[in-house]
Design a protein around this motif. Structure first.
Motif, PDB file in Angstrom:
ATOM      1  N   ALA A   1      48.448  48.229  35.268  1.00  0.00           N
ATOM      2  CA  ALA A   1      48.976  47.322  36.297  1.00  0.00           C
ATOM      3  C   ALA A   1      47.941  47.107  37.396  1.00  0.00           C
ATOM      4  O   ALA A   1      47.777  45.977  37.888  1.00  0.00           O
ATOM      5  CB  ALA A   1      50.262  47.891  36.880  1.00  0.00           C
ATOM      6  N   GLY A   2      47.234  48.162  37.782  1.00  0.00           N
ATOM      7  CA  GLY A   2      46.165  48.017  38.773  1.00  0.00           C
ATOM      8  C   GLY A   2      45.057  47.116  38.270  1.00  0.00           C
ATOM      9  O   GLY A   2      44.516  46.295  39.016  1.00  0.00           O
ATOM     10  N   TYR A   3      44.716  47.252  36.991  1.00  0.00           N
ATOM     11  CA  TYR A   3      43.688  46.380  36.412  1.00  0.00           C
ATOM     12  C   TYR A   3      44.135  44.924  36.444  1.00  0.00           C
ATOM     13  O   TYR A   3      43.344  44.035  36.763  1.00  0.00           O
ATOM     14  CB  TYR A   3      43.361  46.812  34.982  1.00  0.00           C
TER      15      TYR A   3
ATOM     16  N   GLU B   1      31.384  40.606  37.932  1.00  0.00           N
ATOM     17  CA  GLU B   1      30.595  41.785  37.568  1.00  0.00           C
ATOM     18  C   GLU B   1      31.377  43.071  37.840  1.00  0.00           C
ATOM     19  O   GLU B   1      31.366  44.004  37.029  1.00  0.00           O
ATOM     20  CB  GLU B   1      29.299  41.791  38.375  1.00  0.00           C
ATOM     21  N   VAL B   2      32.074  43.108  38.955  1.00  0.00           N
ATOM     22  CA  VAL B   2      32.874  44.280  39.305  1.00  0.00           C
ATOM     23  C   VAL B   2      34.053  44.412  38.337  1.00  0.00           C
ATOM     24  O   VAL B   2      34.391  45.517  37.898  1.00  0.00           O
ATOM     25  CB  VAL B   2      33.359  44.179  40.771  1.00  0.00           C
ATOM     26  N   LYS B   3      34.645  43.284  37.981  1.00  0.00           N
ATOM     27  CA  LYS B   3      35.764  43.301  37.033  1.00  0.00           C
ATOM     28  C   LYS B   3      35.312  43.816  35.670  1.00  0.00           C
ATOM     29  O   LYS B   3      36.004  44.623  35.042  1.00  0.00           O
ATOM     30  CB  LYS B   3      36.358  41.899  36.881  1.00  0.00           C
ATOM     31  N   SER B   4      34.148  43.351  35.220  1.00  0.00           N
ATOM     32  CA  SER B   4      33.677  43.790  33.899  1.00  0.00           C
ATOM     33  C   SER B   4      33.290  45.273  33.923  1.00  0.00           C
ATOM     34  O   SER B   4      33.508  45.992  32.944  1.00  0.00           O
ATOM     35  CB  SER B   4      32.501  42.931  33.442  1.00  0.00           C
ATOM     36  N   LYS B   5      32.739  45.751  35.057  1.00  0.00           N
ATOM     37  CA  LYS B   5      32.419  47.183  35.183  1.00  0.00           C
ATOM     38  C   LYS B   5      33.693  48.021  35.082  1.00  0.00           C
ATOM     39  O   LYS B   5      33.733  49.027  34.372  1.00  0.00           O
ATOM     40  CB  LYS B   5      31.723  47.448  36.508  1.00  0.00           C
TER      41      LYS B   5
ATOM     42  N   LEU C   1      43.588  39.335  38.277  1.00  0.00           N
ATOM     43  CA  LEU C   1      44.172  38.085  38.755  1.00  0.00           C
ATOM     44  C   LEU C   1      43.623  37.636  40.102  1.00  0.00           C
ATOM     45  O   LEU C   1      43.810  36.483  40.481  1.00  0.00           O
ATOM     46  CB  LEU C   1      45.698  38.225  38.840  1.00  0.00           C
ATOM     47  N   ASP C   2      42.948  38.515  40.818  1.00  0.00           N
ATOM     48  CA  ASP C   2      42.423  38.160  42.138  1.00  0.00           C
ATOM     49  C   ASP C   2      41.129  37.363  41.986  1.00  0.00           C
ATOM     50  O   ASP C   2      40.201  37.789  41.308  1.00  0.00           O
ATOM     51  CB  ASP C   2      42.163  39.428  42.958  1.00  0.00           C
TER      52      ASP C   2
END
Length: 111
Positions: A80-82, A94-98, A87-88
């Protein structure tokens, strides 16, 4: 006769000390995992408010070093945190893929 009693006494002491050590290990693991569960919930709860790249990096670093208890509620909370982060639109890709790589390496299935 004396040697038999001594042998039985020593084996009983070894058994009791082993049982005590195992009990202590179980208690410590239980406390550690319950702390990790609370920590996961509070981290994901904090992600709801003012989501920034720094918060996501902190979340990723903490998750990468943490032992995640093998319980469905923990996996669902992390997932859920992911999804909140995914969605933000203000969070860098890059941060999302990390974060995605870290979660997949920890065994969190993202769908």
């Amino acid at each position: 006769m004396y040697y038999v009693r001594t042998f039985l006494l020593i084996t009983n002491l070894i058994f009791l000390s082993t049982a005590f050590i195992l009990l202590c290990i179980i208690i410590v693991k239980t406390i550690k995992f319950s702390n990790n569960e609370r920590r996961i919930r509070s981290m994901v709860y904090d992600l709801q408010f003012n989501l920034t790249n720094e918060k996501v990096n902190d979340f990723a670093n903490i998750i990468s070093t943490m032992d995640i208890p093998n319980r469905p509620v923990n996996w669902k909370t992390i997932r859920a945190g992911y999804h909140l982060i995914e969605l933000d639109v203000n969070i860098d890709n890059e941060v999302k893929s990390k974060l995605k790589v870290i979660l997949l390496s920890k065994g969190v299935y993202i769908y």
